[in-house]
Structure formats: C-alpha cells, structure tokens
Design a protein around this motif. Sequence first.
Motif, PDB file in Angstrom:
ATOM      1  N   ARG A   1       0.015 -32.745  -5.974  1.00 45.23           N
ATOM      2  CA  ARG A   1      -0.014 -31.351  -5.511  1.00 45.23           C
ATOM      3  C   ARG A   1       1.384 -30.754  -5.723  1.00 45.23           C
ATOM      4  O   ARG A   1       2.290 -30.948  -4.911  1.00 45.23           O
ATOM      5  CB  ARG A   1      -0.411 -31.291  -4.037  1.00 45.23           C
ATOM      6  CG  ARG A   1      -1.847 -31.763  -3.789  1.00 45.23           C
ATOM      7  CD  ARG A   1      -2.217 -31.612  -2.313  1.00 45.23           C
ATOM      8  NE  ARG A   1      -1.430 -32.494  -1.474  1.00 45.23           N
ATOM      9  CZ  ARG A   1      -1.756 -33.764  -1.239  1.00 45.23           C
ATOM     10  NH1 ARG A   1      -2.849 -34.267  -1.768  1.00 45.23           N
ATOM     11  NH2 ARG A   1      -1.001 -34.519  -0.463  1.00 45.23           N
ATOM     12  N   PRO A   2       1.573 -30.011  -6.841  1.00 45.42           N
ATOM     13  CA  PRO A   2       2.920 -29.534  -7.187  1.00 45.42           C
ATOM     14  C   PRO A   2       3.357 -28.278  -6.453  1.00 45.42           C
ATOM     15  O   PRO A   2       4.395 -27.726  -6.776  1.00 45.42           O
ATOM     16  CB  PRO A   2       2.802 -29.270  -8.690  1.00 45.42           C
ATOM     17  CG  PRO A   2       1.361 -28.917  -8.894  1.00 45.42           C
ATOM     18  CD  PRO A   2       0.582 -29.719  -7.886  1.00 45.42           C
ATOM     19  N   ASP A   3       2.562 -27.799  -5.488  1.00 43.90           N
ATOM     20  CA  ASP A   3       2.949 -26.600  -4.739  1.00 43.90           C
ATOM     21  C   ASP A   3       4.020 -26.954  -3.712  1.00 43.90           C
ATOM     22  O   ASP A   3       3.760 -27.705  -2.761  1.00 43.90           O
ATOM     23  CB  ASP A   3       1.723 -25.996  -4.042  1.00 43.90           C
ATOM     24  CG  ASP A   3       0.649 -25.577  -5.041  1.00 43.90           C
ATOM     25  OD1 ASP A   3       1.025 -25.113  -6.120  1.00 43.90           O
ATOM     26  OD2 ASP A   3      -0.548 -25.743  -4.735  1.00 43.90           O
ATOM     27  N   ASP A   4       5.223 -26.449  -3.904  1.00 44.56           N
ATOM     28  CA  ASP A   4       6.366 -26.761  -3.040  1.00 44.56           C
ATOM     29  C   ASP A   4       6.234 -25.988  -1.730  1.00 44.56           C
ATOM     30  O   ASP A   4       6.274 -24.744  -1.731  1.00 44.56           O
ATOM     31  CB  ASP A   4       7.670 -26.390  -3.746  1.00 44.56           C
ATOM     32  CG  ASP A   4       8.884 -27.005  -3.088  1.00 44.56           C
ATOM     33  OD1 ASP A   4       8.932 -27.025  -1.843  1.00 44.56           O
ATOM     34  OD2 ASP A   4       9.779 -27.459  -3.805  1.00 44.56           O
ATOM     35  N   ARG A  49       2.504 -33.213 -13.185  1.00 46.50           N
ATOM     36  CA  ARG A  49       1.318 -34.054 -13.040  1.00 46.50           C
ATOM     37  C   ARG A  49       1.361 -35.145 -14.084  1.00 46.50           C
ATOM     38  O   ARG A  49       1.766 -34.888 -15.232  1.00 46.50           O
ATOM     39  CB  ARG A  49       0.038 -33.208 -13.201  1.00 46.50           C
ATOM     40  CG  ARG A  49      -0.163 -32.186 -12.080  1.00 46.50           C
ATOM     41  CD  ARG A  49      -1.423 -31.377 -12.346  1.00 46.50           C
ATOM     42  NE  ARG A  49      -1.644 -30.340 -11.357  1.00 46.50           N
ATOM     43  CZ  ARG A  49      -2.314 -30.506 -10.225  1.00 46.50           C
ATOM     44  NH1 ARG A  49      -2.813 -31.698  -9.947  1.00 46.50           N
ATOM     45  NH2 ARG A  49      -2.488 -29.508  -9.388  1.00 46.50           N
ATOM     46  N   ARG A 107       7.242 -22.264  -4.601  1.00 44.18           N
ATOM     47  CA  ARG A 107       6.895 -22.193  -6.007  1.00 44.18           C
ATOM     48  C   ARG A 107       6.070 -23.413  -6.396  1.00 44.18           C
ATOM     49  O   ARG A 107       6.047 -24.405  -5.684  1.00 44.18           O
ATOM     50  CB  ARG A 107       8.144 -22.097  -6.887  1.00 44.18           C
ATOM     51  CG  ARG A 107       9.060 -23.304  -6.818  1.00 44.18           C
ATOM     52  CD  ARG A 107      10.128 -23.273  -7.896  1.00 44.18           C
ATOM     53  NE  ARG A 107       9.536 -23.362  -9.208  1.00 44.18           N
ATOM     54  CZ  ARG A 107      10.252 -23.277 -10.329  1.00 44.18           C
ATOM     55  NH1 ARG A 107      11.559 -23.055 -10.272  1.00 44.18           N
ATOM     56  NH2 ARG A 107       9.678 -23.386 -11.513  1.00 44.18           N
ATOM     57  N   THR A 108       5.383 -23.299  -7.512  1.00 38.84           N
ATOM     58  CA  THR A 108       4.590 -24.402  -8.050  1.00 38.84           C
ATOM     59  C   THR A 108       5.323 -24.959  -9.269  1.00 38.84           C
ATOM     60  O   THR A 108       5.575 -24.240 -10.241  1.00 38.84           O
ATOM     61  CB  THR A 108       3.184 -23.937  -8.449  1.00 38.84           C
ATOM     62  OG1 THR A 108       2.512 -23.446  -7.293  1.00 38.84           O
ATOM     63  CG2 THR A 108       2.384 -25.099  -9.034  1.00 38.84           C
ATOM     64  N   TRP A 109       5.663 -26.245  -9.221  1.00 42.54           N
ATOM     65  CA  TRP A 109       6.465 -26.860 -10.280  1.00 42.54           C
ATOM     66  C   TRP A 109       5.558 -27.261 -11.447  1.00 42.54           C
ATOM     67  O   TRP A 109       4.502 -27.860 -11.261  1.00 42.54           O
ATOM     68  CB  TRP A 109       7.192 -28.089  -9.757  1.00 42.54           C
ATOM     69  CG  TRP A 109       8.191 -27.765  -8.690  1.00 42.54           C
ATOM     70  CD1 TRP A 109       8.019 -27.884  -7.354  1.00 42.54           C
ATOM     71  CD2 TRP A 109       9.509 -27.253  -8.887  1.00 42.54           C
ATOM     72  NE1 TRP A 109       9.147 -27.481  -6.677  1.00 42.54           N
ATOM     73  CE2 TRP A 109      10.087 -27.088  -7.599  1.00 42.54           C
ATOM     74  CE3 TRP A 109      10.263 -26.915 -10.000  1.00 42.54           C
ATOM     75  CZ2 TRP A 109      11.368 -26.606  -7.417  1.00 42.54           C
ATOM     76  CZ3 TRP A 109      11.543 -26.436  -9.820  1.00 42.54           C
ATOM     77  CH2 TRP A 109      12.092 -26.281  -8.541  1.00 42.54           C
ATOM     78  N   ALA A 110       5.991 -26.936 -12.654  1.00 48.59           N
ATOM     79  CA  ALA A 110       5.238 -27.316 -13.849  1.00 48.59           C
ATOM     80  C   ALA A 110       5.811 -28.568 -14.501  1.00 48.59           C
ATOM     81  O   ALA A 110       5.075 -29.395 -15.032  1.00 48.59           O
ATOM     82  CB  ALA A 110       5.243 -26.164 -14.868  1.00 48.59           C
ATOM     83  N   TRP A 132       7.710 -34.066   0.817  1.00 50.50           N
ATOM     84  CA  TRP A 132       8.641 -33.205   0.085  1.00 50.50           C
ATOM     85  C   TRP A 132      10.031 -33.257   0.725  1.00 50.50           C
ATOM     86  O   TRP A 132      10.164 -33.173   1.943  1.00 50.50           O
ATOM     87  CB  TRP A 132       8.144 -31.768   0.082  1.00 50.50           C
ATOM     88  CG  TRP A 132       7.023 -31.524  -0.888  1.00 50.50           C
ATOM     89  CD1 TRP A 132       5.694 -31.688  -0.660  1.00 50.50           C
ATOM     90  CD2 TRP A 132       7.141 -31.078  -2.238  1.00 50.50           C
ATOM     91  NE1 TRP A 132       4.972 -31.378  -1.786  1.00 50.50           N
ATOM     92  CE2 TRP A 132       5.837 -30.975  -2.777  1.00 50.50           C
ATOM     93  CE3 TRP A 132       8.226 -30.728  -3.049  1.00 50.50           C
ATOM     94  CZ2 TRP A 132       5.585 -30.575  -4.081  1.00 50.50           C
ATOM     95  CZ3 TRP A 132       7.966 -30.311  -4.353  1.00 50.50           C
ATOM     96  CH2 TRP A 132       6.659 -30.240  -4.859  1.00 50.50           C
TER      97      TRP A 132
END
Length: 319
Positions: free
Chosen positions: A228-231, A223, A236-239, A297
Amino acid sequence: MTPVRLDTPPRPDGVTTWDEYVAALRTLRLWAGARGDAELAAAAPGLTVAAVRGVLGDHRRAVPDRRAAELIVRACLLLRERPEDEIAAEQRVWRAAWDGVLTATRRPARPAGNGRVTAIAAGVLLPAATGVVVNLATSNTGNWRAWGAVALVLVAHAALLAVVPARWAREPLPAALASALAVAVTVGLVLALPAGPPPPAPEPDARATGRATPAPCLREPVRPKIIRPDDPDLGRTWADGYVCPNHPAPVHLGPDVTTARAGLLKTTRSIFLCTVSRRDGYWYRTVADTDDANNGWGYVAQAYITSPHPIPGLPACPG
C-alpha cells in the motif's frame, strides 16, 4: 505520532533473533549519542573497541558476546549520566533479552523414529555427489539429460530405501551395497550421454582489476515491496524509490531516535522513498516489515544503510 521521552532508553522489546537484538543495541547507541566506537568503549571500564565492533560492527560475531553487550548497555547509560541502580536494571533487561534470543535460536531436538529418513538421506548422498562430480568432469553441466539421469537414479534409490524393511535401510552392508549400485548406474548413465558445449568465458572479476564493486542503490517501482504505497503522513502516493543494501534496523515514526518505533526492517535490500537531514545524519522514509504502529511507515537512520549518504538521486521528503 507518540514521542518517546528523551530520558527513556530504548529497550529490546520483542526481539527474537540476533539481528534484531543487535539492531536494538545500535538504537541504544544512537540514543546515547556516542560519536564512535572509541568514545563508547572509553565510557565503561573493561569495554574495548574490539569488543564493541565484535557486537555492533559490520563483521560482528554471529552470536554477540553477552558480557560485551552488557558493557555496551552500561557505557550508553553512563554517557547519559544515569545512576547505578538504573544501569543495573537496564542491564538485567538486556540480559533477559539475550537469554530469550538464545533459547529461541537453539536447534530443536531431533524427533524420535527418524532412523529411516536418516538412512535414506545418507544412502542418496554418495550417488548425488558422484553425479555432480562426473557431470562436472565430463563438461555435462549444461546438459539437462545428464542432470535428469542423476535425478532419476536418486529418486529410484530413495524409493527403494523407503519400501525395504527399516532394519535393512539402517544396516551398513545393505545400505552400502545399494549406494554402490546407485553410484555405478549414475556414472554409466552420465558417461553414456554426450558432453555439452563448453561454458562461456566468465566476465573479468572486479577484484582482479583492483576496483571494488559494492552493491549499488537501484531505482525501482514501489510495488511489490510496498503493498500500500499511500503515505499516511506525507500525503502522497509513492510510485518508485531506491532499493539499497541495509542491516536489519528499527523504523521510527519520525526522523529522530527519540520517537516511538513503527516496526522493524528485517530485509537486507529495502526500498527508501525520500530523505530528511538532521544533526545526527540522514534519515530515510520507508515501511517496516513488522507493524508496531502507523502501518509500519517511518524513518531509518543512515547508520543501517550501506550506501553513500545521502543516497544519490533520492529526493528530500516533502514538508
């Protein structure tokens, strides 16, 4: 994901800028499987390596040559052994796209009735330039009062030109006298203010030491580059990821040029999350700036990223 047929050449659908047009041409070259500029140039009579680089290279022309672009299209289809009637049809598609981008990027005609705006802009140009030059000459670059004085004179001068009759603002002599007065006031105010401290010494230039300093890839939080980092595909959710310099590029649903386009990467420093190795090189997971499918994506080929490959520190994609 909906794969594109292997025998279907990519097209410049929806391109509106030269960067998008060139990105689409680079995708066509990947589809054709050309191993380099020389192989691509040799595929079509009349096409040279210099012409290929003038359209697709890192130091390409601002407006790609239309004939060279059509020859590149022809060379790509000849490498895939396509018949002449299909080649002619594809060249017409790319020609129409070239014409469309040219029309979209033309400067619109100047609206009528803007004589006063032009006069105001011309009237404040000389005082503005004078204020900058005098500030630099008197070492006042760090003195906010000197810059404030210049801004005050410019605002007052522009306001005066805005309220006087339009014919006065456009006539050369009154406009020149008003500009000269603004210059004199600007010089007087700047000279009346004390000079600021000398600027700090600059850091040594890497070019003077003979060492190149390319823009590195930096590890940064996902961010706000990805809202929206949810792949949706890798679960997985990217940090965080690595932000690297890149060319505008198509983002494909899969790590393969034959898969459908998820969108277009327009930014020139984008974030990449993981990498996949394929026979044609590395592909990088990211989110496109435009959403054609899958919320943008997908994967970008290494040809569009100006970094060592694979990107140092970037993990392999799971799965």
